[in-house]
Scaffold this motif. Structure first.
Motif, PDB file in Angstrom:
ATOM      1  N   ARG A  76       0.829  -1.211   0.000  1.00 31.19           N
ATOM      2  CA  ARG A  76       0.000   0.000   0.000  1.00 31.19           C
ATOM      3  C   ARG A  76       0.862   1.259   0.000  1.00 31.19           C
ATOM      4  O   ARG A  76       0.430   2.318  -0.442  1.00 31.19           O
ATOM      5  N   ILE A  77       2.086   1.120   0.511  1.00 31.01           N
ATOM      6  CA  ILE A  77       2.989   2.272   0.605  1.00 31.01           C
ATOM      7  C   ILE A  77       3.867   2.397  -0.641  1.00 31.01           C
ATOM      8  O   ILE A  77       4.280   3.499  -1.014  1.00 31.01           O
ATOM      9  N   ILE A  78       4.125   1.267  -1.303  1.00 35.24           N
ATOM     10  CA  ILE A  78       5.034   1.238  -2.452  1.00 35.24           C
ATOM     11  C   ILE A  78       4.628   2.252  -3.518  1.00 35.24           C
ATOM     12  O   ILE A  78       5.473   2.846  -4.188  1.00 35.24           O
ATOM     13  N   ARG A  79       3.322   2.466  -3.658  1.00 35.98           N
ATOM     14  CA  ARG A  79       2.842   3.351  -4.728  1.00 35.98           C
ATOM     15  C   ARG A  79       3.413   4.759  -4.605  1.00 35.98           C
ATOM     16  O   ARG A  79       3.503   5.480  -5.592  1.00 35.98           O
ATOM     17  N   GLU A  80       3.789   5.150  -3.390  1.00 38.91           N
ATOM     18  CA  GLU A  80       4.332   6.493  -3.193  1.00 38.91           C
ATOM     19  C   GLU A  80       5.681   6.673  -3.878  1.00 38.91           C
ATOM     20  O   GLU A  80       6.126   7.807  -4.095  1.00 38.91           O
ATOM     21  N   ALA A  81       6.366   5.570  -4.205  1.00 35.33           N
ATOM     22  CA  ALA A  81       7.731   5.657  -4.730  1.00 35.33           C
ATOM     23  C   ALA A  81       7.795   6.288  -6.114  1.00 35.33           C
ATOM     24  O   ALA A  81       8.884   6.587  -6.601  1.00 35.33           O
ATOM     25  N   GLY A  82       6.660   6.504  -6.740  1.00 41.06           N
ATOM     26  CA  GLY A  82       6.659   7.187  -8.031  1.00 41.06           C
ATOM     27  C   GLY A  82       6.896   8.681  -7.900  1.00 41.06           C
ATOM     28  O   GLY A  82       7.240   9.352  -8.885  1.00 41.06           O
ATOM     29  N   LYS A  83       6.729   9.205  -6.679  1.00 41.81           N
ATOM     30  CA  LYS A  83       6.863  10.646  -6.484  1.00 41.81           C
ATOM     31  C   LYS A  83       7.921  11.015  -5.442  1.00 41.81           C
ATOM     32  O   LYS A  83       8.349  12.162  -5.380  1.00 41.81           O
ATOM     33  N   LYS A  84       8.301  10.063  -4.596  1.00 40.41           N
ATOM     34  CA  LYS A  84       9.278  10.343  -3.547  1.00 40.41           C
ATOM     35  C   LYS A  84      10.098   9.093  -3.303  1.00 40.41           C
ATOM     36  O   LYS A  84       9.888   8.052  -3.957  1.00 40.41           O
ATOM     37  N   PHE A 107      -0.880  -1.729 -16.272  1.00 43.18           N
ATOM     38  CA  PHE A 107      -0.843  -1.878 -14.819  1.00 43.18           C
ATOM     39  C   PHE A 107       0.569  -2.229 -14.375  1.00 43.18           C
ATOM     40  O   PHE A 107       1.389  -2.713 -15.148  1.00 43.18           O
ATOM     41  N   THR A 108       0.831  -1.974 -13.111  1.00 42.83           N
ATOM     42  CA  THR A 108       2.095  -2.370 -12.477  1.00 42.83           C
ATOM     43  C   THR A 108       1.778  -2.929 -11.108  1.00 42.83           C
ATOM     44  O   THR A 108       1.229  -2.227 -10.256  1.00 42.83           O
ATOM     45  N   THR A 109       2.084  -4.196 -10.898  1.00 37.25           N
ATOM     46  CA  THR A 109       1.880  -4.787  -9.574  1.00 37.25           C
ATOM     47  C   THR A 109       3.128  -4.535  -8.731  1.00 37.25           C
ATOM     48  O   THR A 109       4.198  -4.232  -9.247  1.00 37.25           O
ATOM     49  N   PRO A 110       3.023  -4.681  -7.402  1.00 35.76           N
ATOM     50  CA  PRO A 110       4.215  -4.523  -6.575  1.00 35.76           C
ATOM     51  C   PRO A 110       5.356  -5.443  -7.000  1.00 35.76           C
ATOM     52  O   PRO A 110       6.519  -5.040  -6.982  1.00 35.76           O
ATOM     53  N   MET A 111       5.028  -6.682  -7.395  1.00 34.73           N
ATOM     54  CA  MET A 111       6.077  -7.617  -7.795  1.00 34.73           C
ATOM     55  C   MET A 111       6.810  -7.093  -9.032  1.00 34.73           C
ATOM     56  O   MET A 111       8.046  -7.163  -9.116  1.00 34.73           O
ATOM     57  N   MET A 112       6.060  -6.550  -9.987  1.00 31.58           N
ATOM     58  CA  MET A 112       6.688  -6.007 -11.190  1.00 31.58           C
ATOM     59  C   MET A 112       7.577  -4.819 -10.840  1.00 31.58           C
ATOM     60  O   MET A 112       8.649  -4.637 -11.420  1.00 31.58           O
ATOM     61  N   GLN A 113       7.137  -4.011  -9.876  1.00 34.70           N
ATOM     62  CA  GLN A 113       7.925  -2.861  -9.471  1.00 34.70           C
ATOM     63  C   GLN A 113       9.241  -3.300  -8.815  1.00 34.70           C
ATOM     64  O   GLN A 113      10.286  -2.699  -9.035  1.00 34.70           O
ATOM     65  N   LEU A 114       9.174  -4.369  -8.016  1.00 35.19           N
ATOM     66  CA  LEU A 114      10.388  -4.869  -7.374  1.00 35.19           C
ATOM     67  C   LEU A 114      11.379  -5.414  -8.401  1.00 35.19           C
ATOM     68  O   LEU A 114      12.591  -5.381  -8.186  1.00 35.19           O
ATOM     69  N   GLN A 115      10.875  -5.947  -9.495  1.00 31.49           N
ATOM     70  CA  GLN A 115      11.738  -6.536 -10.512  1.00 31.49           C
ATOM     71  C   GLN A 115      12.329  -5.496 -11.460  1.00 31.49           C
ATOM     72  O   GLN A 115      13.206  -5.821 -12.258  1.00 31.49           O
TER      73      GLN A 115
END
Length: 590
Positions: free
Chosen positions: A432-440, A477-485
């Protein structure tokens, strides 16, 4: 040594990586053999270095130790045992089930639970078949099974049937699919473990408050399932005489004494031995024979001052800050200082004027209390692992559990008490917090292990379900797993110590992450004595030993790395964390 008084047939040593349980197990074996007892030393540790300690190749066969009469050793290879175990379970269904289903089963059997259960499967015979151990008066095990594994093995039920009916896709039931035929043997093994006349369990720890709390949890978990006869060994305590040598040694000594004075009550009642920190690596017979003595051999002999030329944490922060935003994940085994390094990176980024969200699932909330509102550009949140795990369990029982009979529900409830469950639950909260990483910048402490990430991906618990739903609608779409990869969005930093076992465990974690499609960006070697330039003769000798492990990380394991020195004062609070991040930026003479 209290734990060596009237030793029973079986002695088990257990503790986190790097606390010295292998050295203590080997020294115990040598001590008993010197008394004329016939001893078999068995290692089931994935990071086993028993052969290295004795200077001979041992492997998966009983091997006499030529230099120690009455002593033989056996190294059970848990990875090989786990692979053979997987082949036994997956082989019959390969070609009969769809490939993606087979891959899901294999992934379910890829984690720590499978490795541990497979190793237990290997050495169970030593506990119950007297004909195999008739030649030995004492069997010493380096690494005991955890309470979770023993509790699983105690459960009744037809595991195979439960799984074949498609009900058992949770995290730790899969590894038990092949155990049913040997259930009576496992019951006898668990009975042997719980019998104080036959078995003694030795908990090994360091004089650190976090480590002692962890050992207290292990004690209570094992006692709850019948393994009540436990001993405690606190290893590697700095001798009082070293405290007068320099400020760093005094600070270490004072910290350890505070930890010992505040030992958890459940541990205070156990028979306890304290072993002094040695200046040398515990490799070779002479070193091992010195482990239980009060005299630190050659402590007065000063070492040639090594020079450490290593990048600082601030150097890594330079590379992180260049992107302007993104997810920074700290990974590593317990006790290596992930929380502190995460906080230091977050504080340094914020100090540079960049917006940062530091999130942690560390139960010790002192960092949150210290940092909250204390630095511009920095926000801090703490995820409560207990609350998140309970929420996740209720969700799974309400959905999947609703379709199960009483036996199936009982098995599911047991599985939901596994360590994997907490990691998955906390990861969902992190998502739920990972989404913030696009801006900070989002700096995440206490990340899930590589196996848990693989499990999430392979079972479709989150990633595949989102992919299916969004893909059907033709949406990007981007899932958290895709973002980690995605290395452009996520930087994974593996934290370790400059010691043999922690480095090996970190390398295994890196291999797991790479299997999950996640490439670690850097390694952080924390709490380095070599980087702290000590004057104490004992610490200078320790510093020389660290250089070997630092070189291994720099040349074999890491694409980039940093070394963080041990500090005289605990790095709590903004100022000390900034100091930590900026320590050691130039070549240092130790």
């Amino acid at each position: 040594m209290k734990f060596l008084e009237q030793p029973p047939h079986f002695l088990f040593f257990t503790g986190k990586g790097g606390v010295g349980k292998t050295s203590i197990a080997c020294a115990t074996a040598i001590e008993l053999a010197a008394q004329g007892r016939r001893v078999l030393l068995v290692s089931t540790d994935p990071a086993s270095n028993v052969g290295q300690v004795f200077g001979i190749e041992i492997g998966n066969r009983v091997t006499p130790i030529p230099a120690v009469p009455n002593l033989a050793a056996l190294e059970i290879d848990p990875q090989a045992a786990a692979q053979a175990y997987r082949d036994r379970i997956v082989g019959p269904v390969r070609g009969l089930l769809p490939d993606d289903v087979v891959r899901g089963i294999e992934e379910q059997l890829s984690g720590a639970c499978t490795t541990e259960i497979a190793a237990f499967d290997e050495f169970t015979a030593l506990l119950v078949d007297s004909s195999l151990t008739a030649d030995y008066e004492h069997i010493i095990f380096d690494t005991a099974p955890t309470g979770h594994t023993i509790r699983l093995l105690q459960l009744p039920g037809a595991w195979s049937g439960f799984l074949e009916e498609g009900k058992g896709d949770a995290s730790c039931l899969g590894p038990l699919a092949g155990l049913e035929k040997q259930r009576s043997q496992y019951k006898a093994a668990v009975d042997a473990l719980a019998d104080p006349q036959r078995t003694r369990l030795v908990l090994v720890a360091r004089a650190q408050q976090a480590t002692l709390r962890e050992v207290a949890r292990t004690h209570e978990e094992l006692a709850a399932i019948g393994l009540t006869r436990q001993y405690l060994v606190i290893n590697g305590v700095l001798p009082a005489e070293e405290a007068a040598q320099d400020a760093l040694a005094k600070a270490i000594f004072d910290r350890e004494q505070v930890a010992l004075a505040a030992i958890p009550p459940v541990l205070a009642s156990l028979p306890c031995d304290i072993l002094a920190l040695k200046p040398f690596n515990l490799v070779g017979l002479d070193a091992l024979r010195s482990l239980f003595t009060d005299v630190a051999a050659d402590a007065a002999q000063d070492s040639a001052a090594p020079y450490l030329d290593a990048p600082s944490l601030a150097t890594l922060v330079d590379g992180i800050a260049a992107d302007g935003h993104g997810l920074v994940m700290l990974m590593g085994k317990g006790g290596v200082g992930k929380t502190t390094i995460a906080a230091a990176i977050a504080v340094e980024l914020a100090h540079r004027g960049l917006p940062v969200h530091l999130t942690t699932s560390d139960p010790a909330a002192h960092l949150s209390e210290t940092l909250d509102g204390s630095l511009e550009n920095l926000t801090v949140s703490r995820i409560d692992p207990h609350a998140e795990t309970e929420r996740y369990r209720e969700q799974v029982l309400k959905t999947k559990g609703a379709q199960l009979d009483a036996q199936g529900r009982a098995l599911l409830e047991e599985d939901l008490r596994s360590p994997c469950t907490e990691e998955i639950a906390v990861f969902q909260a992190f998502s739920r917090i990972i989404r913030e990483a696009g801006k900070k910048f989002v700096v995440m402490d206490t990340a899930p292990t590589g196996h848990t990430l693989l499990l999430l991906d392979a079972t479709g618990a989150y990633h595949r379900e989102i992919a299916r739903q969004m893909g059907n609608k033709g949406m990007h779409f981007t899932t958290p797993m895709m973002q980690l990869q995605d290395p452009k969005q996520t930087k994974v930093l593996i934290t370790t110590l400059a010691e043999t076992t922690p480095v090996l465990e970190a390398a295994n974690l890196q291999a797991d992450l790479r299997r999950a499609g996640i490439a670690p960006w850097a390694w952080v070697i924390n709490n380095s004595v070599a980087a702290a330039r000590p004057h104490s003769p004992l610490l200078r000798r320790r510093a020389c030993n660290e250089l070997i492990e630092i070189e291994a990380v720099a040349s074999r394991h890491a694409i980039r790395y940093a070394v963080v020195p041990m500090l005289k004062e605990e790095p709590i609070g903004v100022e000390r964390l900034l100091e930590l991040a900026n320590q050691g930026q130039t070549t240092q003479g130790v």
